[in-house]
Scaffold this motif. Structure first.
Motif, PDB file in Angstrom:
ATOM      1  N   MET A   1      21.989  18.721 -14.886  1.00  0.00           N
ATOM      2  CA  MET A   1      20.659  18.547 -14.368  1.00  0.00           C
ATOM      3  C   MET A   1      20.513  19.296 -13.047  1.00  0.00           C
ATOM      4  SD  MET A   1      17.952  17.259 -15.351  1.00  0.00           S
ATOM      5  CE  MET A   1      17.176  15.756 -15.760  1.00  0.00           C
ATOM      6  N   GLU A   2      21.579  19.393 -12.300  1.00  0.00           N
ATOM      7  CA  GLU A   2      21.493  20.072 -11.012  1.00  0.00           C
ATOM      8  C   GLU A   2      21.160  21.556 -11.169  1.00  0.00           C
ATOM      9  OE1 GLU A   2      25.739  19.625 -12.318  1.00  0.00           O
ATOM     10  OE2 GLU A   2      24.257  18.153 -11.758  1.00  0.00           O
ATOM     11  N   TYR A   3      21.472  22.123 -12.330  1.00  0.00           N
ATOM     12  CA  TYR A   3      21.155  23.529 -12.576  1.00  0.00           C
ATOM     13  C   TYR A   3      19.633  23.716 -12.668  1.00  0.00           C
ATOM     14  CZ  TYR A   3      26.111  24.139 -13.523  1.00  0.00           C
ATOM     15  OH  TYR A   3      27.473  24.190 -13.397  1.00  0.00           O
ATOM     16  N   VAL A   4      18.982  22.807 -13.388  1.00  0.00           N
ATOM     17  CA  VAL A   4      17.524  22.865 -13.518  1.00  0.00           C
ATOM     18  C   VAL A   4      16.880  22.614 -12.162  1.00  0.00           C
ATOM     19  CG1 VAL A   4      15.506  21.817 -14.615  1.00  0.00           C
ATOM     20  CG2 VAL A   4      17.598  22.187 -15.933  1.00  0.00           C
ATOM     21  N   TYR A   5      17.413  21.654 -11.418  1.00  0.00           N
ATOM     22  CA  TYR A   5      16.884  21.378 -10.079  1.00  0.00           C
ATOM     23  C   TYR A   5      17.009  22.609  -9.182  1.00  0.00           C
ATOM     24  CZ  TYR A   5      16.781  16.361 -11.160  1.00  0.00           C
ATOM     25  OH  TYR A   5      16.519  15.146 -11.704  1.00  0.00           O
ATOM     26  N   ALA A   6      18.106  23.309  -9.306  1.00  0.00           N
ATOM     27  CA  ALA A   6      18.300  24.521  -8.499  1.00  0.00           C
ATOM     28  C   ALA A   6      17.237  25.565  -8.849  1.00  0.00           C
ATOM     29  CB  ALA A   6      19.698  25.089  -8.729  1.00  0.00           C
ATOM     30  N   LEU A   8      14.262  24.960 -10.102  1.00  0.00           N
ATOM     31  CA  LEU A   8      12.982  24.470  -9.595  1.00  0.00           C
ATOM     32  C   LEU A   8      12.871  24.660  -8.088  1.00  0.00           C
ATOM     33  CD1 LEU A   8      12.525  21.226 -11.704  1.00  0.00           C
ATOM     34  CD2 LEU A   8      11.202  23.341 -11.871  1.00  0.00           C
ATOM     35  N   LEU A   9      13.957  24.444  -7.384  1.00  0.00           N
ATOM     36  CA  LEU A   9      13.956  24.626  -5.937  1.00  0.00           C
ATOM     37  C   LEU A   9      13.728  26.099  -5.574  1.00  0.00           C
ATOM     38  CD1 LEU A   9      14.275  23.422  -3.138  1.00  0.00           C
ATOM     39  CD2 LEU A   9      16.737  23.686  -3.364  1.00  0.00           C
ATOM     40  N   LEU A  26      23.806  26.239  -5.713  1.00  0.00           N
ATOM     41  CA  LEU A  26      24.677  25.157  -6.190  1.00  0.00           C
ATOM     42  C   LEU A  26      25.954  25.058  -5.352  1.00  0.00           C
ATOM     43  CD1 LEU A  26      24.264  25.570 -10.047  1.00  0.00           C
ATOM     44  CD2 LEU A  26      23.375  23.719  -8.630  1.00  0.00           C
ATOM     45  N   ILE A  54       5.234  22.874 -15.578  1.00  0.00           N
ATOM     46  CA  ILE A  54       5.141  21.741 -14.653  1.00  0.00           C
ATOM     47  C   ILE A  54       3.792  21.052 -14.799  1.00  0.00           C
ATOM     48  CG2 ILE A  54       4.995  21.102 -12.212  1.00  0.00           C
ATOM     49  CD1 ILE A  54       7.116  23.307 -11.678  1.00  0.00           C
TER      50      ILE A  54
END
Length: 104
Positions: A1-6, A8-9, A26, A54
Motif C-alpha cells: 500500500m505504501e507504493y500507491v501512497y508514494a 499519490l504523494l 520510499l 480520485i
C-alpha cells in the motif's frame, strides 16, 4: 500500500511518477523497496488520469456524506444515456484492473 501512497504523494506534489522518484520517496520513509513492485506500479499508472480516478473514487463518499444530495444525483444519473454509462464503466474497470494488479 505504501507504493500507491508514494505515487499519490508524488502526484499531489506535482512531481513526475517515475521509478526513481518512487524509490527515493520510499527509501526516505524507511521502506525496503521492491524494484519489481515499483516497476509494476509505474507501468499500471501509465496513461491513467489520477485526478479522474480520485474524483470517481471520492464521489460515493460525497454522496454518502450528503444524503440530501442523493435524489439530485439519482435524477442526474437517470438522464444520462445508457450507452454513455456503459462506456464510462468500461473505462473505470480498465483503470481499476491495472491498479488491482498491484495488490495481487
Amino acid at each position: 500500500m505504501e507504493y500507491v501512497y508514494a505515487a499519490l504523494l508524488l502526484h499531489a506534489a506535482g512531481k513526475e511518477i517515475t521509478e526513481e522518484n518512487i524509490k527515493n520517496l520510499l527509501q526516505a520513509a524507511g521502506v525496503e523497496v521492491d524494484d519489481a513492485r515499483v516497476k509494476a506500479l509505474v507501468a499500471a499508472l501509465e496513461g491513467v488520469n489520477i485526478e479522474e480516478v480520485i474524483e470517481k473514487a471520492a464521489m460515493p463518499v460525497a454522496v454518502a456524506a450528503a444524503p440530501a444530495a442523493a435524489p439530485a444525483a439519482e435524477a442526474a444519473a437517470e438522464e444520462a444515456p445508457a450507452e454513455e454509462e456503459e462506456e464510462e464503466e468500461e473505462k473505470e474497470e480498465e483503470a481499476l484492473a491495472g491498479l488491482g494488479a498491484l495488490f495481487g
